[in-house]
Design a protein around this motif. Structure first.
Motif, mmCIF file in Angstrom:
data_model
loop_
_atom_site.group_PDB
_atom_site.id
_atom_site.type_symbol
_atom_site.label_atom_id
_atom_site.label_comp_id
_atom_site.label_asym_id
_atom_site.label_seq_id
_atom_site.Cartn_x
_atom_site.Cartn_y
_atom_site.Cartn_z
ATOM 1 N N UNK A 118 0.805 -1.227 0.000
ATOM 2 C CA UNK A 118 0.000 0.000 0.000
ATOM 3 C C UNK A 118 0.839 1.278 0.000
ATOM 4 N N UNK A 119 2.115 1.173 0.371
ATOM 5 C CA UNK A 119 3.010 2.345 0.280
ATOM 6 C C UNK A 119 3.060 2.888 -1.136
ATOM 7 N N UNK A 120 2.743 2.015 -2.097
ATOM 8 C CA UNK A 120 2.882 2.411 -3.496
ATOM 9 C C UNK A 120 1.515 2.478 -4.177
ATOM 10 N N UNK A 129 1.191 -9.298 -9.476
ATOM 11 C CA UNK A 129 1.885 -8.675 -8.343
ATOM 12 C C UNK A 129 3.397 -8.673 -8.583
ATOM 13 N N UNK A 130 3.915 -9.754 -9.163
ATOM 14 C CA UNK A 130 5.350 -9.802 -9.498
ATOM 15 C C UNK A 130 5.689 -8.662 -10.454
ATOM 16 N N UNK A 131 4.838 -8.445 -11.439
ATOM 17 C CA UNK A 131 5.072 -7.369 -12.403
ATOM 18 C C UNK A 131 4.963 -5.999 -11.711
ATOM 19 N N UNK A 132 3.972 -5.870 -10.824
ATOM 20 C CA UNK A 132 3.771 -4.615 -10.091
ATOM 21 C C UNK A 132 5.004 -4.273 -9.250
ATOM 22 N N UNK A 133 5.498 -5.282 -8.504
ATOM 23 C CA UNK A 133 6.697 -5.054 -7.670
ATOM 24 C C UNK A 133 7.901 -4.776 -8.570
ATOM 25 N N UNK A 134 7.989 -5.497 -9.672
ATOM 26 C CA UNK A 134 9.070 -5.247 -10.633
ATOM 27 C C UNK A 134 9.041 -3.806 -11.138
ATOM 28 N N UNK A 135 7.839 -3.287 -11.416
ATOM 29 C CA UNK A 135 7.713 -1.892 -11.859
ATOM 30 C C UNK A 135 8.173 -0.940 -10.767
ATOM 31 N N UNK A 136 7.791 -1.230 -9.509
ATOM 32 C CA UNK A 136 8.213 -0.392 -8.375
ATOM 33 C C UNK A 136 9.738 -0.382 -8.282
ATOM 34 N N UNK A 137 10.347 -1.544 -8.527
ATOM 35 C CA UNK A 137 11.806 -1.661 -8.449
ATOM 36 C C UNK A 137 12.515 -1.119 -9.690
ATOM 37 N N UNK A 138 11.729 -0.624 -10.645
ATOM 38 C CA UNK A 138 12.352 -0.072 -11.856
ATOM 39 C C UNK A 138 12.823 -1.133 -12.826
#
Lengths: 226, 226
Positions: A54-56, A71-80
């Motif tokens: 939720x921070x993002x 979710x893997x793709x979402x976290x990957x996007x957050x990580x650039x």
């Protein structure tokens, strides 16, 4: 510790762990997972995981769980990790070689475009299909080519000079393996790998029981004296 | 994450950082430091530092600051660095070589006593004064010799078999560089080095501004739609 970030260090540190575990789940063919199940796998609480995500801006639907690959793709996007990175390595020793040869990096869009060293015996040899160049040409190379990340894998005494050369020539991110704190311009990001920290955490774990036994004995001893 | 520890992960993770910074101060000839000064150097608050140190029974005198070398020794004792460790490395590639050749480890009492590999081209070569042995002899070697820490620096697919061999033959602590979660007996400690986590934190930092710009635009967009 990760200066200038909007989100706490602890959250940032957990993001790559989520990414790894989700990649594993995806590979194992798991399609959906609840925050509770993911938490159990990662030894975090479900609420911790929901808070972190939720921070993002939030993701997923209450009561439904997460689609693993989304979710893997979402976290990957957050990580650039949705983009690719051109990587230059200074130092063609063990660490430089390990980074160049690490297969996982290639899949994730990290492309090693040049490797430099100062050892005449190493210059001209091949690492991962690249010919090791003379580090005296690093500055000129960076003027003619672009790179996103500079890996510093040289001895401590040479690390600052390499960092200066990289940042003066447009490198905005340094991955530093040299055991020295670099002085860098404000607009340059740096993450430092301290292998010894990881080993010291292991020795801490090995000795914790005896440590607390000693502390308790000491405390008991001082009680007696009182 | 560091299972079965009495102190929180966050504190344990900071201990090696204190140790490093205090070693640097000691090397620079600094004799005394206040928690405020140490905090400034490490980008922690003074109260954070005092709290962390107090987890282990307290140290130093209120209002006096810390004797750098005493505190360095105290943190070293907490980390289990007052004793020496016999280290066995499986995998004589880049990572295994980096660990064997890392000079700082020797000063701290880590002694690499044997290196094993399965590649016939590597077996028999010298690394840091040791002849690389055939990994098929690992089990027999461990029966005849003692070792405290096993370093796993082999490809992911071979890591579990190496871990099994090590733990069956008395190794109680594993330093794992293979990108795979090991299944280990309950009485074995393990710390895992995920190089990719460190790189992903760097790419996070590089992209955070754009990430929050996207999140804000998305939030703004949904406001408009409401």
């Amino acid at each position: 510790m990760f200066y200038r970030t909007r989100v706490s260090d602890a959250v940032i540190r957990r993001l790559p762990m989520y990414y790894r575990h989700l990649k594993e789940l995806e590979k194992a063919g798991v399609e959906k997972i609840s925050s509770k199940e993911l938490g159990k796998k990662m030894k975090f609480t479900a609420s911790q995981i929901r808070q972190d995500i939720n921070c993002f801006g939030g993701f997923g639907q209450q009561g439904y769980g997460y689609h693993v690959s989304d979710l893997r793709k979402h976290i990957g996007d957050i990580l650039g990790l949705e983009r690719s990175y051109r990587v230059v390595i200074a130092g063609a020793g063990n660490i430089g070689g390990a980074v160049a040869n690490y297969e996982g990096f290639i899949q994730e869009g990290f492309k090693v475009v040049a490797i430099f060293d100062k050892d005449p015996k190493v210059i001209g040899t091949q690492i991962h299909g690249l010919t090791v160049k003379n580090v005296s040409g690093l500055s000129a190379w960076l003027k003619d080519n672009t790179a996103d990340i500079g890996v510093i894998a040289v001895p401590a005494g040479n690390a600052q000079a390499i960092a200066d050369c990289m940042t003066k020539n447009g490198i905005k991110a340094i991955w530093n393996f040299a055991p020295v704190d670099l002085v860098l311009p404000e607009n340059v990001f740096c993450n430092h790998v301290h292998l010894s920290d990881s080993l010291h955490i292991l020795t801490y774990m090995m000795n914790e029981d005896q440590l607390f036994q000693r502390i308790e004995e000491r405390n008991h001893g001082s009680d007696v004296r009182i």
